[in-house]
Design a protein around this motif. Structure first.
Motif, PDB file in Angstrom:
ATOM      1  N   GLY A  40     -19.840  -2.492 -14.468  1.00 13.70           N
ATOM      2  CA  GLY A  40     -20.072  -3.406 -13.363  1.00 13.70           C
ATOM      3  C   GLY A  40     -18.837  -3.918 -12.649  1.00 13.70           C
ATOM      4  N   PHE A  41     -17.719  -3.215 -12.767  1.00 16.85           N
ATOM      5  CA  PHE A  41     -16.508  -3.592 -12.052  1.00 16.85           C
ATOM      6  C   PHE A  41     -16.672  -3.241 -10.572  1.00 16.85           C
ATOM      7  N   SER A  42     -16.110  -4.069  -9.722  1.00 11.90           N
ATOM      8  CA  SER A  42     -16.097  -3.804  -8.288  1.00 11.90           C
ATOM      9  C   SER A  42     -14.637  -3.736  -7.836  1.00 11.90           C
ATOM     10  N   VAL A  43     -14.144  -2.508  -7.635  1.00  8.19           N
ATOM     11  CA  VAL A  43     -12.753  -2.306  -7.217  1.00  8.19           C
ATOM     12  C   VAL A  43     -12.699  -2.409  -5.699  1.00  8.19           C
ATOM     13  N   ILE A  44     -11.850  -3.318  -5.203  1.00  6.09           N
ATOM     14  CA  ILE A  44     -11.713  -3.542  -3.768  1.00  6.09           C
ATOM     15  C   ILE A  44     -10.708  -2.574  -3.140  1.00  6.09           C
ATOM     16  N   ASP A  45      -9.542  -2.434  -3.752  1.00  9.62           N
ATOM     17  CA  ASP A  45      -8.515  -1.529  -3.231  1.00  9.62           C
ATOM     18  C   ASP A  45      -7.465  -1.276  -4.307  1.00  9.62           C
ATOM     19  N   MET A  46      -6.641  -0.214  -4.094  1.00  7.71           N
ATOM     20  CA  MET A  46      -5.599   0.167  -5.051  1.00  7.71           C
ATOM     21  C   MET A  46      -4.352   0.602  -4.291  1.00  7.71           C
ATOM     22  N   TRP A  47      -3.187   0.333  -4.885  1.00  9.25           N
ATOM     23  CA  TRP A  47      -1.905   0.693  -4.281  1.00  9.25           C
ATOM     24  C   TRP A  47      -0.933   1.123  -5.374  1.00  9.25           C
ATOM     25  N   GLU A  48       0.106   1.823  -4.950  1.00  5.10           N
ATOM     26  CA  GLU A  48       1.233   2.091  -5.817  1.00  5.10           C
ATOM     27  C   GLU A  48       2.454   1.470  -5.155  1.00  5.10           C
ATOM     28  N   SER A  49       3.293   0.822  -5.941  1.00  2.00           N
ATOM     29  CA  SER A  49       4.514   0.196  -5.442  1.00  2.00           C
ATOM     30  C   SER A  49       5.693   0.745  -6.229  1.00  2.00           C
ATOM     31  N   ASP A  50       6.638   1.334  -5.502  1.00  2.00           N
ATOM     32  CA  ASP A  50       7.830   1.882  -6.136  1.00  2.00           C
ATOM     33  C   ASP A  50       9.056   1.186  -5.550  1.00  2.00           C
ATOM     34  N   THR A  51       9.655   0.298  -6.324  1.00  2.00           N
ATOM     35  CA  THR A  51      10.840  -0.430  -5.856  1.00  2.00           C
ATOM     36  C   THR A  51      12.127   0.293  -6.221  1.00  2.00           C
ATOM     37  N   GLY A  52      12.005   1.427  -6.890  1.00  3.08           N
ATOM     38  CA  GLY A  52      13.179   2.133  -7.385  1.00  3.08           C
ATOM     39  C   GLY A  52      13.468   1.719  -8.817  1.00  3.08           C
ATOM     40  N   GLU A  53      13.331   0.438  -9.082  1.00  7.43           N
ATOM     41  CA  GLU A  53      13.517  -0.087 -10.432  1.00  7.43           C
ATOM     42  C   GLU A  53      12.215  -0.019 -11.228  1.00  7.43           C
ATOM     43  N   LYS A  54      11.106  -0.363 -10.564  1.00  9.48           N
ATOM     44  CA  LYS A  54       9.800  -0.368 -11.219  1.00  9.48           C
ATOM     45  C   LYS A  54       8.814   0.456 -10.412  1.00  9.48           C
ATOM     46  N   LEU A  55       7.956   1.166 -11.143  1.00  7.48           N
ATOM     47  CA  LEU A  55       6.833   1.860 -10.535  1.00  7.48           C
ATOM     48  C   LEU A  55       5.583   1.115 -10.990  1.00  7.48           C
ATOM     49  N   GLN A  56       4.842   0.575 -10.028  1.00 10.31           N
ATOM     50  CA  GLN A  56       3.677  -0.234 -10.371  1.00 10.31           C
ATOM     51  C   GLN A  56       2.423   0.298  -9.704  1.00 10.31           C
ATOM     52  N   PHE A  57       1.326   0.156 -10.417  1.00 11.47           N
ATOM     53  CA  PHE A  57      -0.004   0.434  -9.887  1.00 11.47           C
ATOM     54  C   PHE A  57      -0.669  -0.924  -9.732  1.00 11.47           C
ATOM     55  N   VAL A  58      -1.146  -1.210  -8.523  1.00 15.64           N
ATOM     56  CA  VAL A  58      -1.699  -2.521  -8.205  1.00 15.64           C
ATOM     57  C   VAL A  58      -3.115  -2.325  -7.692  1.00 15.64           C
ATOM     58  N   TYR A  59      -4.051  -3.133  -8.198  1.00 21.75           N
ATOM     59  CA  TYR A  59      -5.412  -3.066  -7.651  1.00 21.75           C
ATOM     60  C   TYR A  59      -6.063  -4.435  -7.708  1.00 21.75           C
ATOM     61  N   VAL A  60      -7.123  -4.565  -6.908  1.00 15.76           N
ATOM     62  CA  VAL A  60      -7.842  -5.831  -6.804  1.00 15.76           C
ATOM     63  C   VAL A  60      -9.304  -5.588  -7.146  1.00 15.76           C
ATOM     64  N   LEU A  61      -9.829  -6.450  -7.987  1.00 16.05           N
ATOM     65  CA  LEU A  61     -11.242  -6.422  -8.369  1.00 16.05           C
ATOM     66  C   LEU A  61     -11.938  -7.649  -7.792  1.00 16.05           C
ATOM     67  N   SER A  62     -13.236  -7.554  -7.598  1.00 18.85           N
ATOM     68  CA  SER A  62     -14.020  -8.686  -7.120  1.00 18.85           C
ATOM     69  C   SER A  62     -15.082  -9.031  -8.169  1.00 18.85           C
ATOM     70  N   TRP A  63     -15.239 -10.317  -8.432  1.00 20.98           N
ATOM     71  CA  TRP A  63     -16.174 -10.800  -9.449  1.00 20.98           C
ATOM     72  C   TRP A  63     -17.017 -11.941  -8.890  1.00 20.98           C
ATOM     73  N   PRO A  64     -18.244 -12.080  -9.357  1.00 17.19           N
ATOM     74  CA  PRO A  64     -19.053 -13.223  -8.922  1.00 17.19           C
ATOM     75  C   PRO A  64     -18.551 -14.552  -9.504  1.00 17.19           C
ATOM     76  N   ASP A  65     -17.951 -14.486 -10.709  1.00 16.02           N
ATOM     77  CA  ASP A  65     -17.446 -15.701 -11.359  1.00 16.02           C
ATOM     78  C   ASP A  65     -16.570 -15.307 -12.544  1.00 16.02           C
TER      79      ASP A  65
END
Length: 185
Positions: A68-93
């Motif tokens: 029942g997860f609701s994924v809103i969007d996903m991104w990858e962020s590469d600062t050169g120092e860190k490689l990150q996967f970022v995403y946002v979920l939506s919940w009723p509460d």
């Protein structure tokens, strides 16, 4: 007369208590469906970037949907120092968020997939963080959003219709307001 004074005093206490109780929520957007989003940030082991994305795309998303997860969007962020996967979920509460995460993390298929991918590729995620987000009333995404002035007014009295800032469903430009309202930067 004494009864009237006591009644007025008790009414004043009740009014003050109820106004104080709403203080923490005065900047929370209550008018647009889901009231809770969750920001998730994973620091990915750069050497295992492909394995991470393959596991998330092919397995994690499927199992999240099942729980029942609701994924809103996903991104990858590469600062050169860190490689990150970022995403946002939506919940009723928050209770739903906590219960569904607990079920996902205990899912036998997910546990086995994590075990297999770690054995084949090593560590995929160095660090995982998540935090709940509650939209503020003056966010552009809040339908019927209030200006800062309007939020201050909400604390001190009941709002009139003209205290609201024009929202994205009207024909007003982003800088126009309804009569009597202000847009604070």
């Amino acid at each position: 007369m004494r009864n009237v004074v006591i009644l007025l005093f008790l009414s004043l206490i009740a009014l003050t208590t109820s106004a104080g109780a709403s203080e923490p929520d005065r900047f929370v957007c209550h008018s647009n469906g889901s009231s809770l989003q969750q920001l998730r940030i994973y620091e990915i082991n750069r050497a295992n970037q492909d394995a991470f994305h393959q596991r998330f795309q092919d397995h994690a998303l499927r199992i999240m949907r099942r729980h029942g997860f609701s994924v809103i969007d996903m991104w990858e962020s590469d600062t050169g120092e860190k490689l990150q996967f970022v995403y946002v979920l939506s919940w009723p509460d928050r209770a739903t968020m906590d219960a569904r995460w607990k079920a996902f993390l205990a899912d036998k298929e997910w546990i086995e997939i994590k075990r297999r991918t770690a054995a084949a590729s090593g560590e995929l995620v160095r660090e995982a963080n998540g935090q709940p987000l509650v939209r503020v009333s003056y966010s552009p995404a809040c339908k019927g959003r209030l200006s800062i002035r309007g939020a201050r007014l909400a604390h001190s009295r009941a709002l009139r219709a003209d205290d609201y800032v024009a929202d994205s469903t009207t024909t007003a430009s982003p800088t126009e307001t309804r009569p009597g309202a202000t847009v604070d930067p």
